[in-house]
Enzyme design. Sequence first.
Site, short mmCIF file in Angstrom:
data_model
loop_
_atom_site.label_atom_id
_atom_site.label_comp_id
_atom_site.label_asym_id
_atom_site.label_seq_id
_atom_site.Cartn_x
_atom_site.Cartn_y
_atom_site.Cartn_z
N HIS A 74 1.12 -1.44 0.12
CA HIS A 74 0.32 -0.37 0.28
C HIS A 74 0.83 1.60 -0.40
CE1 HIS A 74 -3.50 2.17 1.98
NE2 HIS A 74 -3.75 2.33 0.79
N ASP A 102 22.01 -14.97 -25.49
CA ASP A 102 22.02 -14.84 -27.00
C ASP A 102 21.55 -15.91 -28.23
OD1 ASP A 102 23.67 -13.10 -26.67
OD2 ASP A 102 25.35 -13.78 -25.58
N LYS A 111 18.11 -12.45 -21.18
CA LYS A 111 18.43 -12.59 -22.48
C LYS A 111 19.54 -13.35 -22.73
CE LYS A 111 14.74 -9.27 -23.92
NZ LYS A 111 13.72 -10.52 -24.57
#
Length: 279
Positions: A39, A263, A261
């Site tokens: 919150h 190659d 990510k």
Amino acid sequence: MARKNALAPYNAKRDFARTHEPKGVMAKKGGNSFVVQKHEATRLHWDFRLEVDGVLKSWAVTKGPSLNPADRRLAVRTEDHPLSYGDFEGTIPKGEYGGGTVMLWDRGRWEPVEGKSAADIDKGHLHFILHGERMKGEWLLVRMKGRPGEKRENWLLRKIEDGEADTDRVLVDRALTSVLTGRSMAEIAADREGTQSLAGAKGQAFAQKMQAAREHNAALKPEGRKGTRPKTGALPRFVKPQLATLVDAVPEGHDWLHEIKFDGYRALIAVAGVRISVQ
């Protein structure tokens, strides 16, 4: 435990013509759910809630839960909330009580350890087990001794040493998305239509039904049937694919999500009717 008018303070603090929060209605007893809502109001905190006697007993944990047994987190007791609040995620308007962004940060069920019960809350302590998506294992809530003139009830929340404890990882720093929608706080705040609020949920459900109907009709009359040839237009223009980039550091803050990510090869397929191009 929960009184007949236990939700009166909750209702008195809110104008339900302005906020999408659910109205306080007592529910049937017997459940054992728990929920944690991140919150971002005047100050960022995590609202820790345990279902007891038809309401959610609530504490505002100022620094968030920690898996490190050495950490004792301040947990300020707040008003009981209705069970329906356990599904709330959205934005409370500025100027309203608790105005700010609310994320459903964790949920599951809880149980007191053997020999203990929820009635121990009235005695100022609770030893319990959580079965959540992020918070698991044994925990302890202990009420601190009040000071003269102090209006709020201060408690301490801490993890008990067990197989779920972790002294290395900071839970609130790595758990940054909603367990309900997968959204960040920034994404929830940007949701002006309130698609996850109680008011917006009806509109969202209607839109989903309409989309399902359109897909159903499309399946009954697929393109190309009864001699109709699929439409053919220009192929979409080439878009450079996202590639892996080596960096020394990642951006900081709660508005970023990170993924690894690798190659390799990126294949793009452009389709326009019967024309297909692989790039």
